[in-house]
Design a protein around this motif. Structure first.
Motif, PDB file in Angstrom:
ATOM      1  N   GLY A 136       1.232  -1.448  -0.024  1.00 38.38           N
ATOM      2  CA  GLY A 136       0.025  -0.127  -0.258  1.00 38.38           C
ATOM      3  C   GLY A 136       0.441   0.979  -0.080  1.00 38.38           C
ATOM      4  N   HIS A 137       1.850   0.843   0.505  1.00 37.47           N
ATOM      5  CA  HIS A 137       2.649   2.241   0.088  1.00 37.47           C
ATOM      6  C   HIS A 137       2.974   2.930  -0.798  1.00 37.47           C
ATOM      7  N   ARG A 138       3.907   3.803  -1.018  1.00 33.13           N
ATOM      8  CA  ARG A 138       3.422   4.444  -2.105  1.00 33.13           C
ATOM      9  C   ARG A 138       5.292   5.309  -2.383  1.00 33.13           C
ATOM     10  N   HIS A 139       6.247   5.317  -3.097  1.00 29.38           N
ATOM     11  CA  HIS A 139       7.541   5.339  -3.357  1.00 29.38           C
ATOM     12  C   HIS A 139       7.042   6.322  -5.213  1.00 29.38           C
ATOM     13  N   PRO A 140       8.510   7.461  -5.177  1.00 34.21           N
ATOM     14  CA  PRO A 140       8.163   7.926  -6.655  1.00 34.21           C
ATOM     15  C   PRO A 140       9.104   7.390  -7.534  1.00 34.21           C
ATOM     16  N   VAL A 141       8.770   6.932  -8.797  1.00 33.64           N
ATOM     17  CA  VAL A 141       8.646   6.452 -10.332  1.00 33.64           C
ATOM     18  C   VAL A 141      10.282   6.269 -10.355  1.00 33.64           C
ATOM     19  N   HIS A 142      10.772   7.757 -10.056  1.00 29.98           N
ATOM     20  CA  HIS A 142      12.364   7.924 -10.144  1.00 29.98           C
ATOM     21  C   HIS A 142      13.360   7.531  -9.561  1.00 29.98           C
ATOM     22  N   SER A 143      12.822   7.530  -7.769  1.00 36.01           N
ATOM     23  CA  SER A 143      14.204   6.595  -7.159  1.00 36.01           C
ATOM     24  C   SER A 143      13.899   5.189  -6.735  1.00 36.01           C
ATOM     25  N   THR A 144      13.058   4.389  -7.398  1.00 27.60           N
ATOM     26  CA  THR A 144      13.021   3.313  -7.006  1.00 27.60           C
ATOM     27  C   THR A 144      13.157   2.161  -8.443  1.00 27.60           C
ATOM     28  N   SER A 145      14.098   0.869  -8.523  1.00 27.42           N
ATOM     29  CA  SER A 145      14.154   0.065  -9.235  1.00 27.42           C
ATOM     30  C   SER A 145      13.131  -0.304  -9.911  1.00 27.42           C
ATOM     31  N   LEU A 146      11.762  -0.376  -8.674  1.00 24.03           N
ATOM     32  CA  LEU A 146      10.496  -1.011  -9.695  1.00 24.03           C
ATOM     33  C   LEU A 146       9.185   0.058 -10.630  1.00 24.03           C
ATOM     34  N   MET A 165       9.195  17.186 -14.100  1.00 19.40           N
ATOM     35  CA  MET A 165       8.766  17.706 -13.068  1.00 19.40           C
ATOM     36  C   MET A 165       9.874  17.162 -12.166  1.00 19.40           C
ATOM     37  N   ALA A 166      10.144  18.472 -10.906  1.00 16.38           N
ATOM     38  CA  ALA A 166      10.971  18.307 -10.156  1.00 16.38           C
ATOM     39  C   ALA A 166      10.824  16.822  -8.801  1.00 16.38           C
ATOM     40  N   LEU A 167      11.969  16.617  -9.319  1.00 15.65           N
ATOM     41  CA  LEU A 167      12.056  15.396  -9.136  1.00 15.65           C
ATOM     42  C   LEU A 167      12.425  15.048  -7.539  1.00 15.65           C
ATOM     43  N   PRO A 168      11.589  14.903  -6.198  1.00 17.06           N
ATOM     44  CA  PRO A 168      12.809  14.694  -5.039  1.00 17.06           C
ATOM     45  C   PRO A 168      13.517  14.375  -4.417  1.00 17.06           C
ATOM     46  N   ALA A 169      14.899  14.165  -3.587  1.00 20.73           N
ATOM     47  CA  ALA A 169      15.337  13.776  -2.987  1.00 20.73           C
ATOM     48  C   ALA A 169      15.248  12.433  -2.300  1.00 20.73           C
ATOM     49  N   MET A 170      15.078  11.032  -1.879  1.00 18.96           N
ATOM     50  CA  MET A 170      14.435  10.704  -1.101  1.00 18.96           C
ATOM     51  C   MET A 170      16.196  10.328   0.162  1.00 18.96           C
ATOM     52  N   THR A 171      16.803  10.012  -0.759  1.00 19.19           N
ATOM     53  CA  THR A 171      17.683  10.093   0.518  1.00 19.19           C
ATOM     54  C   THR A 171      19.294  11.114  -0.442  1.00 19.19           C
ATOM     55  N   ILE A 172      20.334  10.842  -0.234  1.00 16.78           N
ATOM     56  CA  ILE A 172      21.400  11.442  -0.799  1.00 16.78           C
ATOM     57  C   ILE A 172      22.357  11.241  -2.039  1.00 16.78           C
ATOM     58  N   ASN A 173      21.617  10.040  -2.824  1.00 15.29           N
ATOM     59  CA  ASN A 173      21.980   8.649  -3.383  1.00 15.29           C
ATOM     60  C   ASN A 173      20.756   9.042  -4.600  1.00 15.29           C
ATOM     61  N   THR A 174      19.846   9.861  -4.226  1.00 12.25           N
ATOM     62  CA  THR A 174      18.711   9.852  -5.525  1.00 12.25           C
ATOM     63  C   THR A 174      19.177  11.187  -6.627  1.00 12.25           C
ATOM     64  N   LEU A 175      18.479   9.712  -7.693  1.00 12.55           N
ATOM     65  CA  LEU A 175      19.331  11.042  -8.772  1.00 12.55           C
ATOM     66  C   LEU A 175      18.136  12.519  -9.311  1.00 12.55           C
ATOM     67  N   THR A 176      18.366  13.617  -9.007  1.00 14.09           N
ATOM     68  CA  THR A 176      17.050  14.563  -9.300  1.00 14.09           C
ATOM     69  C   THR A 176      16.617  14.975 -10.602  1.00 14.09           C
ATOM     70  N   ASP A 177      18.476  14.619 -11.506  1.00 20.99           N
ATOM     71  CA  ASP A 177      17.915  15.562 -13.167  1.00 20.99           C
ATOM     72  C   ASP A 177      17.368  14.519 -14.099  1.00 20.99           C
ATOM     73  N   GLY A 178      16.015  15.616 -14.144  1.00 28.63           N
ATOM     74  CA  GLY A 178      15.243  14.541 -15.781  1.00 28.63           C
ATOM     75  C   GLY A 178      16.238  14.222 -16.684  1.00 28.63           C
ATOM     76  N   ARG A 179      17.380  15.120 -17.202  1.00 27.36           N
ATOM     77  CA  ARG A 179      18.140  14.164 -17.908  1.00 27.36           C
ATOM     78  C   ARG A 179      18.533  13.193 -17.700  1.00 27.36           C
ATOM     79  N   SER A 180      18.863  12.796 -16.831  1.00 30.27           N
ATOM     80  CA  SER A 180      20.206  11.990 -16.381  1.00 30.27           C
ATOM     81  C   SER A 180      18.714  10.846 -15.893  1.00 30.27           C
ATOM     82  N   LEU A 181      17.608  10.746 -15.491  1.00 32.44           N
ATOM     83  CA  LEU A 181      17.002  10.187 -15.756  1.00 32.44           C
ATOM     84  C   LEU A 181      16.411   9.597 -17.146  1.00 32.44           C
TER      85      LEU A 181
END
Length: 266
Positions: A136-146, A165-181
């Motif tokens: 039931g938990h939700r996590h961002p697309v950009h920060s998960t392998s799923l 869109m603005a990609l929030p940082a879940m941890t210090i390692n989260t990829l937050t740049d759309g082009r890199s994603l």
């Protein structure tokens, strides 16, 4: 008014509204206000208000000319989606249990909801792991392998808004740049699986694969999660291949059931 039962709280008006909803939907035919009042033994004004409210929310439909009620489009859609999720879980669980037993790590199943993934099943081996996700938990697309595994097979019109869109940082390692994603998603599409290391939860590594329907659309994704220090390079490679094989078998099963997964593309 709320009624306390142990540690739970029951809101009586909501409970009564659900009784009205259940009564109407179980009949398999159109029902009148009088029938509902007689069956539920509630005040006529109360039942009328619940019927009207449920109709306004599309959980029921009100035939004004005949003054009768039936189940509504929103209720039918939720029932169909719930049935679809259960069918997906039924097809996926044997593979999830096999993977969990083989690698002795947690295996997750999730579906896509806009720019988030929603966990619909988790098989846990009981080994120590600091994973926070629950069904039931939700996590961002950009920060998960799923999420990345599903994103790799989405049409561009679905992906472009996520990249912008603005990609929030879940941890210090989260990829937050759309082009890199975008580049990362392209890599996932080429190799058939996604790897995320500490991007969604510190110290946790996940390998995700898509589960595709007959048109190649990612109806779900499956992942294996483990602490970084337990995921050696050889184990990562073995797990990725095992996940891909398992996802392919699940995909084959769901393709054999026509119309199994309506409403998952939203």
């Amino acid at each position: 008014m709320t009624k306390k039962i142990g540690d739970d709280y029951v809101v009586q008006p909501v409970m009564k509204a659900l009784q009205v909803l259940e009564y109407v939907t179980r009949q398999g035919r159109d029902v009148t206000l009088t029938e509902a009042v007689q069956e539920l033994k509630l005040p006529k004004t109360t039942v009328f208000r619940y019927l009207q409210t449920l109709s306004a929310a599309s959980f029921l439909e009100h035939d004004v000319k005949r003054d009768r009620y039936r189940s509504g489009g929103r209720f039918r859609e939720l029932a169909r989606v719930d049935r679809s999720f259960q069918e997906l879980r039924d097809h996926a669980q044997p593979e999830m249990r096999r993977l969990a037993e083989t690698f002795r790590e947690t295996v997750n199943l999730a579906v896509l909801s806009a720019s988030e993934i929603v966990y619909i099943d988790i098989v846990d081996t009981g080994r120590p792991v600091r994973m926070q996700a629950r069904v039931g938990h939700r996590h961002p697309v950009h920060s998960t392998s799923l999420g990345k595994a599903m994103a790799a097979y989405l049409p561009s019109e679905s992906l472009d808004p996520i990249y912008q869109m603005a990609l929030p940082a879940m941890t210090i390692n989260t990829l937050t740049d759309g082009r890199s994603l975008r580049r990362q998603v392209d890599d996932v599409r080429r190799r058939g699986y996604a790897i995320e290391v500490g991007e969604n939860e510190d110290g946790l590594m996940c390998i995700g694969v898509p589960i595709l329907d007959g048109s190649g659309y990612p109806v779900a994704a499956m992942s294996l999660s483990a602490p970084e220090n337990r995921m050696r390079r050889d184990m990562t490679a073995q797990a990725a291949e095992a996940l891909k094989d398992a996802a392919m078998r699940i995909s084959t099963r769901i393709r054999d059931v026509p119309g199994s997964f309506p409403g998952m593309h939203g």
